[in-house]
Design a protein around this motif. Structure first.
Motif, PDB file in Angstrom:
ATOM      1  N   HIS A  52       6.690 -19.725   6.667  1.00  0.00           N
ATOM      2  CA  HIS A  52       5.985 -19.648   7.938  1.00  0.00           C
ATOM      3  C   HIS A  52       7.050 -19.308   8.974  1.00  0.00           C
ATOM      4  CE1 HIS A  52       3.307 -22.143   5.451  1.00  0.00           C
ATOM      5  NE2 HIS A  52       2.341 -21.551   6.124  1.00  0.00           N
ATOM      6  N   GLY A  53       7.114 -18.031   9.330  1.00  0.00           N
ATOM      7  CA  GLY A  53       8.238 -17.567  10.133  1.00  0.00           C
ATOM      8  C   GLY A  53       9.491 -17.605   9.274  1.00  0.00           C
ATOM      9  N   GLU A  87      -1.502 -20.107   3.747  1.00  0.00           N
ATOM     10  CA  GLU A  87      -1.442 -19.121   4.832  1.00  0.00           C
ATOM     11  C   GLU A  87      -0.004 -18.814   5.277  1.00  0.00           C
ATOM     12  OE1 GLU A  87      -3.997 -20.568   7.902  1.00  0.00           O
ATOM     13  OE2 GLU A  87      -5.826 -20.293   6.724  1.00  0.00           O
ATOM     14  N   ASP A  89       3.465 -16.415   5.987  1.00  0.00           N
ATOM     15  CA  ASP A  89       3.753 -15.093   6.536  1.00  0.00           C
ATOM     16  C   ASP A  89       4.421 -14.195   5.507  1.00  0.00           C
ATOM     17  OD1 ASP A  89       2.875 -16.008   9.063  1.00  0.00           O
ATOM     18  OD2 ASP A  89       4.849 -16.896   9.419  1.00  0.00           O
ATOM     19  N   LEU A 124       0.790  -9.843   1.400  1.00  0.00           N
ATOM     20  CA  LEU A 124       1.791 -10.880   1.633  1.00  0.00           C
ATOM     21  C   LEU A 124       3.185 -10.280   1.425  1.00  0.00           C
ATOM     22  CD1 LEU A 124       2.288 -13.913   2.183  1.00  0.00           C
ATOM     23  CD2 LEU A 124       2.153 -14.292  -0.295  1.00  0.00           C
TER      24      LEU A 124
END
Length: 357
Positions: A52-53, A87, A89, A124
């Motif tokens: 995530h980031g 979810e 990144d 992704l």
């Protein structure tokens, strides 16, 4: 370049301490972080690290698949799908092998390609696709370039190097002779009336089997017959988790008697169990699964899956659940545990250990 900013609990001697932010800006540093994110039992594994980031705090581990090449896309879609559920990144893909590769080709290239293709189908981004073998590490993105010796991880700045160990697998069936002996013992136990005594007090034969140096066919047969009953199976799992008294309480609860047993205990509620005892229970169930006749493997397999999950080994738990459903597609506890695993849920004590500061 891989950039990771992970919060990981570690201490110089390998014990868990306070949470620390770890920066990994190279493939070597990502490999160092891997066993701290996914556990040391990652040899012969595929590990996916979602981001995530620039931050991560967990990883998904599964066994390297042994399937036909034509089946790899479907398998890869399932694995990547489990990561997509959180979810992220982007994702990093690492295949950990316990084989030495020398100057040869990187192993499991078809598996790596299938996972990259599945990630692309899921939109992704893949930040890294690495291989860690017993003697070296390499990058699937540039397989023609020289790879680095594994020894360089010992001198790389970052987390302390933890050598991967083999992850537990679903037990293979024992020899036909040993399985036949248990099958005959099942018939003898049923004919002798010994099952009546065992059903009256199931905790005793289970505890005797748990501490037996050698699991005799009659003892294995008795426990296998007992755990075919769903209520006895669940109470016995509590016994393997928390001890003899917990087994007594759980059996009383199943019989509708007054009890202090916690119904949600097998869903990971409460304090952490005694790990040494649970590992002993895993050993017993592995022997029972290996000895069980076809059609009787599902019950010990789902118990084994439960204990693995309660120890934080979700990948091995999922493999046991899959094997249980192959033996009995209607196995209720296996279906429930499959839902828990798919949702990425963890026992309270495992979640606490892995939580970020």
């Amino acid at each position: 370049m891989v950039v990771v900013r992970a919060r990981i609990a570690w201490a110089p001697d390998g014990r868990v301490s306070g949470m620390q932010i770890v920066h990994a800006s190279s493939p070597q540093q990502l490999l160092l972080a891997l066993p701290h994110l996914a556990g040391a039992a990652i040899a012969r594994s595929v590990v996916l690290v979602p981001f995530h980031g620039t931050r991560t705090g967990m990883a998904l581990r599964c066994d390297i698949p042994h399937v036909a090449r034509a089946a790899l896309p479907e398998w890869a879609d399932q694995v990547v799908g489990a990561v997509v559920d959180v979810e992220p990144d982007a994702v990093a893909i690492v295949i950990v092998s316990d084989a030495a590769i020398g100057a040869g080709a990187l192993p499991h290239r078809a598996v790596a390609r299938a996972l990259v293709a599945a990630a692309r189908r899921a939109a992704l981004p893949v930040r890294a696709r690495l291989c860690q073998a017993a003697d070296a590490w390499g990058d699937y993105a540039t397989p023609e370039r020289a790879r680095g010796p594994l020894a360089e991880l010992d001198v790389t700045d970052g987390l302390p190097f933890l050598a991967p160990v083999p992850a537990p697998r679903v037990p293979e069936p024992a020899s036909p002779t040993r399985r036949l002996a248990v099958l005959h013992a099942l018939e003898e136990v049923a004919a002798s009336g010994a099952m009546c005594a065992a059903l009256h007090d199931p905790v005793v034969p289970v505890e005797l089997a748990l501490h037996a140096a050698v699991l005799a066919p009659d003892r294995a047969a008795t426990v296998l017959a007992l755990v075919q009953d769903p209520s006895i199976r669940d109470a016995t799992t509590c016994q393997l988790l928390d001890g003899l008294a917990a087994g007594v309480e759980a059996h009383a609860l199943q019989q509708g008697e007054p009890s202090d047993a916690e119904p949600a205990r097998l869903l990971g509620v409460g304090p952490a169990p005694d790990r040494a005892r649970v590992e002993r229970g895993v050993g017993l169930l592995e022997r029972l699964v290996a000895l069980a006749p076809d059609g009787m493997r599902a019950a010990p397999l789902v118990m084994l899956a439960t204990l693995h999950w309660l120890l934080g080994r979700s990948g091995t738990a999922a493999a046991c659940v899959e094997a249980a459903l192959q033996d009995d597609p209607e196995q209720g506890m296996a279906l429930l545990l499959a839902t828990v695993l798919h949702a990425g849920l963890l026992p309270e004590w495992v979640a606490a250990e892995r939580s970020v500061a």
